[in-house]
Design a protein around this motif. Structure first.
Motif, PDB file in Angstrom:
ATOM      1  N   LYS A 105      48.902  20.462  -0.435  1.00  0.00           N
ATOM      2  CA  LYS A 105      50.258  20.795  -0.864  1.00  0.00           C
ATOM      3  C   LYS A 105      50.946  21.611   0.231  1.00  0.00           C
ATOM      4  O   LYS A 105      50.914  22.834   0.224  1.00  0.00           O
ATOM      5  N   VAL A 106      51.554  20.916   1.139  1.00  0.00           N
ATOM      6  CA  VAL A 106      52.304  21.533   2.218  1.00  0.00           C
ATOM      7  C   VAL A 106      53.635  20.804   2.342  1.00  0.00           C
ATOM      8  O   VAL A 106      53.797  19.692   1.858  1.00  0.00           O
ATOM      9  N   LYS A 107      54.573  21.433   3.004  1.00  0.00           N
ATOM     10  CA  LYS A 107      55.910  20.869   3.156  1.00  0.00           C
ATOM     11  C   LYS A 107      56.065  20.210   4.519  1.00  0.00           C
ATOM     12  O   LYS A 107      55.844  20.851   5.553  1.00  0.00           O
ATOM     13  N   HIS A 108      56.445  18.942   4.517  1.00  0.00           N
ATOM     14  CA  HIS A 108      56.723  18.240   5.768  1.00  0.00           C
ATOM     15  C   HIS A 108      58.007  18.799   6.352  1.00  0.00           C
ATOM     16  O   HIS A 108      59.021  18.875   5.673  1.00  0.00           O
ATOM     17  N   VAL A 109      57.977  19.239   7.622  1.00  0.00           N
ATOM     18  CA  VAL A 109      59.168  19.817   8.232  1.00  0.00           C
ATOM     19  C   VAL A 109      59.769  18.942   9.323  1.00  0.00           C
ATOM     20  O   VAL A 109      60.961  19.027   9.593  1.00  0.00           O
ATOM     21  N   CYS A 110      58.956  18.094   9.945  1.00  0.00           N
ATOM     22  CA  CYS A 110      59.519  17.183  10.948  1.00  0.00           C
ATOM     23  C   CYS A 110      58.449  16.223  11.456  1.00  0.00           C
ATOM     24  O   CYS A 110      57.251  16.428  11.247  1.00  0.00           O
ATOM     25  N   THR A 111      58.915  15.203  12.136  1.00  0.00           N
ATOM     26  CA  THR A 111      58.042  14.267  12.842  1.00  0.00           C
ATOM     27  C   THR A 111      58.529  14.185  14.273  1.00  0.00           C
ATOM     28  O   THR A 111      59.724  14.005  14.522  1.00  0.00           O
ATOM     29  N   ILE A 112      57.593  14.344  15.207  1.00  0.00           N
ATOM     30  CA  ILE A 112      57.914  14.212  16.628  1.00  0.00           C
ATOM     31  C   ILE A 112      56.881  13.269  17.220  1.00  0.00           C
ATOM     32  O   ILE A 112      55.687  13.551  17.178  1.00  0.00           O
ATOM     33  N   GLY A 113      57.339  12.162  17.753  1.00  0.00           N
ATOM     34  CA  GLY A 113      56.415  11.163  18.273  1.00  0.00           C
ATOM     35  C   GLY A 113      55.512  10.680  17.164  1.00  0.00           C
ATOM     36  O   GLY A 113      55.972  10.319  16.084  1.00  0.00           O
ATOM     37  N   ARG A 114      54.210  10.711  17.382  1.00  0.00           N
ATOM     38  CA  ARG A 114      53.280  10.250  16.354  1.00  0.00           C
ATOM     39  C   ARG A 114      52.699  11.397  15.520  1.00  0.00           C
ATOM     40  O   ARG A 114      51.820  11.197  14.707  1.00  0.00           O
ATOM     41  N   HIS A 115      53.222  12.610  15.707  1.00  0.00           N
ATOM     42  CA  HIS A 115      52.744  13.776  14.948  1.00  0.00           C
ATOM     43  C   HIS A 115      53.719  14.150  13.837  1.00  0.00           C
ATOM     44  O   HIS A 115      54.922  14.222  14.045  1.00  0.00           O
ATOM     45  N   ASN A 116      53.155  14.402  12.670  1.00  0.00           N
ATOM     46  CA  ASN A 116      53.902  14.958  11.542  1.00  0.00           C
ATOM     47  C   ASN A 116      53.567  16.437  11.470  1.00  0.00           C
ATOM     48  O   ASN A 116      52.398  16.818  11.540  1.00  0.00           O
ATOM     49  N   PHE A 117      54.592  17.272  11.296  1.00  0.00           N
ATOM     50  CA  PHE A 117      54.412  18.715  11.256  1.00  0.00           C
ATOM     51  C   PHE A 117      54.725  19.233   9.854  1.00  0.00           C
ATOM     52  O   PHE A 117      55.669  18.772   9.219  1.00  0.00           O
ATOM     53  N   TYR A 118      53.926  20.213   9.413  1.00  0.00           N
ATOM     54  CA  TYR A 118      54.012  20.739   8.050  1.00  0.00           C
ATOM     55  C   TYR A 118      53.960  22.260   8.084  1.00  0.00           C
ATOM     56  O   TYR A 118      53.491  22.861   9.038  1.00  0.00           O
ATOM     57  N   THR A 119      54.406  22.854   7.000  1.00  0.00           N
ATOM     58  CA  THR A 119      54.246  24.289   6.797  1.00  0.00           C
ATOM     59  C   THR A 119      53.745  24.522   5.371  1.00  0.00           C
ATOM     60  O   THR A 119      53.866  23.641   4.529  1.00  0.00           O
ATOM     61  N   HIS A 120      53.208  25.688   5.131  1.00  0.00           N
ATOM     62  CA  HIS A 120      52.694  25.995   3.795  1.00  0.00           C
ATOM     63  C   HIS A 120      53.700  26.823   3.016  1.00  0.00           C
ATOM     64  O   HIS A 120      54.674  27.283   3.507  1.00  0.00           O
TER      65      HIS A 120
END
Length: 141
Positions: free
Chosen positions: A126-141
């Motif tokens: 259960k984390v929040k998706h904050v962005c996608t850059i290239g092939r990486h998805n970034f999340y925060t808690h």
């Protein structure tokens, strides 16, 4: 080595309470960038470095970049190696790591800049998706 030469020019205190500009911390961040995102855009490489620093500043993870990178089960490449070749690509990534470490300001972190997780696949917690850059998805808690 570039890190040794450049760290002499870096102020002893960065914007955050943590110190990420020591030779060993920069090597850990650079090695992680090398294995995680050397083929990504400059922005993607910076985001990998920022995510590592964000973790080290969080109470949920170890307090140094090296301990974040080498924490068991966090980065799959650490099961096989703890280093990266000291080639031209690595030297360029040292500059990326140094730039991120010296300009990081957790008080200014919004959106993608506050990410504490990244993956090239799906993330099931259960984390929040904050962005996608290239092939990486970034999340925060």
């Amino acid at each position: 080595m570039l890190i040794g030469a450049l760290t002499a020019l870096v102020p002893t205190q960065v914007h955050s309470e943590q110190q990420f500009t020591s030779k060993s911390e920069l090597q850990c961040i650079t090695t992680a960038i090398y294995h995680e995102s050397r083929g990504e855009s400059l922005l993607g490489q910076k985001m990998v470095a920022k995510t590592i620093i964000n973790r080290a500043e969080s109470a949920m993870w170890p307090k140094t970049a090296c301990n974040v990178v080498y924490q068991k089960g966090q980065f799959s490449w650490t099961r096989h190696t703890r280093t990266a070749p000291r080639n031209e690509t690595y030297r360029q990534l040292e500059k990326v790591a140094l730039e991120v470490a010296t300009t990081h300001d957790p008080k200014q972190a919004t959106g993608c800049n506050k990410a504490t997780f990244f993956t090239t696949g799906r993330f099931n917690f259960k984390v929040k998706h904050v962005c996608t850059i290239g092939r990486h998805n970034f999340y925060t808690h």
